[in-house]
Motif scaffolding. Structure first.
Motif, PDB file in Angstrom:
ATOM      1  N   SER A   1       0.832  -1.200   0.000  1.00 36.24           N
ATOM      2  CA  SER A   1       0.000   0.000   0.000  1.00 36.24           C
ATOM      3  C   SER A   1       0.870   1.256   0.000  1.00 36.24           C
ATOM      4  N   GLN A   2       1.914   1.250   0.808  1.00 30.88           N
ATOM      5  CA  GLN A   2       2.816   2.402   0.851  1.00 30.88           C
ATOM      6  C   GLN A   2       3.532   2.586  -0.482  1.00 30.88           C
ATOM      7  N   THR A   3       3.946   1.489  -1.077  1.00 36.15           N
ATOM      8  CA  THR A   3       4.613   1.547  -2.384  1.00 36.15           C
ATOM      9  C   THR A   3       3.658   2.101  -3.432  1.00 36.15           C
TER      10      THR A   3
ATOM     11  N   ALA B   1       1.798   6.475  -6.886  1.00 35.01           N
ATOM     12  CA  ALA B   1       0.711   7.368  -7.291  1.00 35.01           C
ATOM     13  C   ALA B   1       1.127   8.830  -7.130  1.00 35.01           C
ATOM     14  N   ARG B   2       1.825   9.142  -6.022  1.00 34.08           N
ATOM     15  CA  ARG B   2       2.299  10.503  -5.798  1.00 34.08           C
ATOM     16  C   ARG B   2       3.291  10.898  -6.894  1.00 34.08           C
ATOM     17  N   GLN B   3       4.210   9.994  -7.229  1.00 36.00           N
ATOM     18  CA  GLN B   3       5.179  10.287  -8.278  1.00 36.00           C
ATOM     19  C   GLN B   3       4.489  10.481  -9.630  1.00 36.00           C
ATOM     20  N   ALA B   4       3.501   9.632  -9.904  1.00 39.20           N
ATOM     21  CA  ALA B   4       2.767   9.759 -11.168  1.00 39.20           C
ATOM     22  C   ALA B   4       2.013  11.083 -11.220  1.00 39.20           C
ATOM     23  N   LYS B   5       1.458  11.493 -10.088  1.00 41.06           N
ATOM     24  CA  LYS B   5       0.735  12.770 -10.032  1.00 41.06           C
ATOM     25  C   LYS B   5       1.692  13.926 -10.304  1.00 41.06           C
ATOM     26  N   GLU B   6       2.868  13.875  -9.671  1.00 38.99           N
ATOM     27  CA  GLU B   6       3.855  14.933  -9.905  1.00 38.99           C
ATOM     28  C   GLU B   6       4.300  14.952 -11.369  1.00 38.99           C
ATOM     29  N   GLN B   7       4.522  13.771 -11.910  1.00 37.72           N
ATOM     30  CA  GLN B   7       4.966  13.684 -13.295  1.00 37.72           C
ATOM     31  C   GLN B   7       3.872  14.193 -14.242  1.00 37.72           C
ATOM     32  N   THR B   8       2.635  13.845 -13.952  1.00 35.65           N
ATOM     33  CA  THR B   8       1.526  14.324 -14.779  1.00 35.65           C
ATOM     34  C   THR B   8       1.420  15.836 -14.700  1.00 35.65           C
TER      35      THR B   8
END
Length: 122
Positions: free
Chosen positions: A73-75, A80-87
């Motif tokens: 879950s943490q991974t 998801a946070r990294q994908a959001k930043e990248q998006t």
């Protein structure tokens, strides 16, 4: 001794022998009963120990599964946070490119009207 006395003695001996064998049988039965009870108690104790060990193993397995699920879950949250930043970065870059293209198009549209009119009038 008369036959009657002989028969009475034989009956007494048979009675005594029967009582002796009955007592021996009762003692043997009591020994078998105690042995069976002891073995049943040992089997019950062994089953209880095995059950406890199984519960402990199951608890340990459940705890490991819970820990791994938490890590997964943490991974997933980090990805998801990294994908959001990248998006967000991609959208920002795309917006800047669109802005540059629009500004370039606006300049291109303005040139004929502003610069071209001045040249024709001269």
């Amino acid at each position: 001794m008369s036959a009657r006395d002989n028969a009475s003695d034989a009956a007494d001996r048979a009675k005594s022998y029967g009582q002796e064998k009955s007592g021996q049988a009762q003692q043997h039965a009591q020994g078998v009963k105690e042995s069976a009870q002891q073995k049943a108690g040992e089997a019950k104790e062994k089953a209880s120990e095995t059950t406890q060990q199984t519960k402990e193993k199951a608890g340990g397995t459940a705890e490991m599964a819970k820990e791994k699920a938490s890590q997964a879950s943490q991974t997933a949250a980090e990805k998801a946070r990294q994908a959001k930043e990248q998006t967000g970065t991609i959208f920002q870059q795309a917006g800047e490119k669109v802005k540059g293209v629009v500004q370039g198009a606006a300049e291109t549209v303005k040139k004929p009207f502003s610069g071209g009119n001045n040249e024709d009038q001269q």
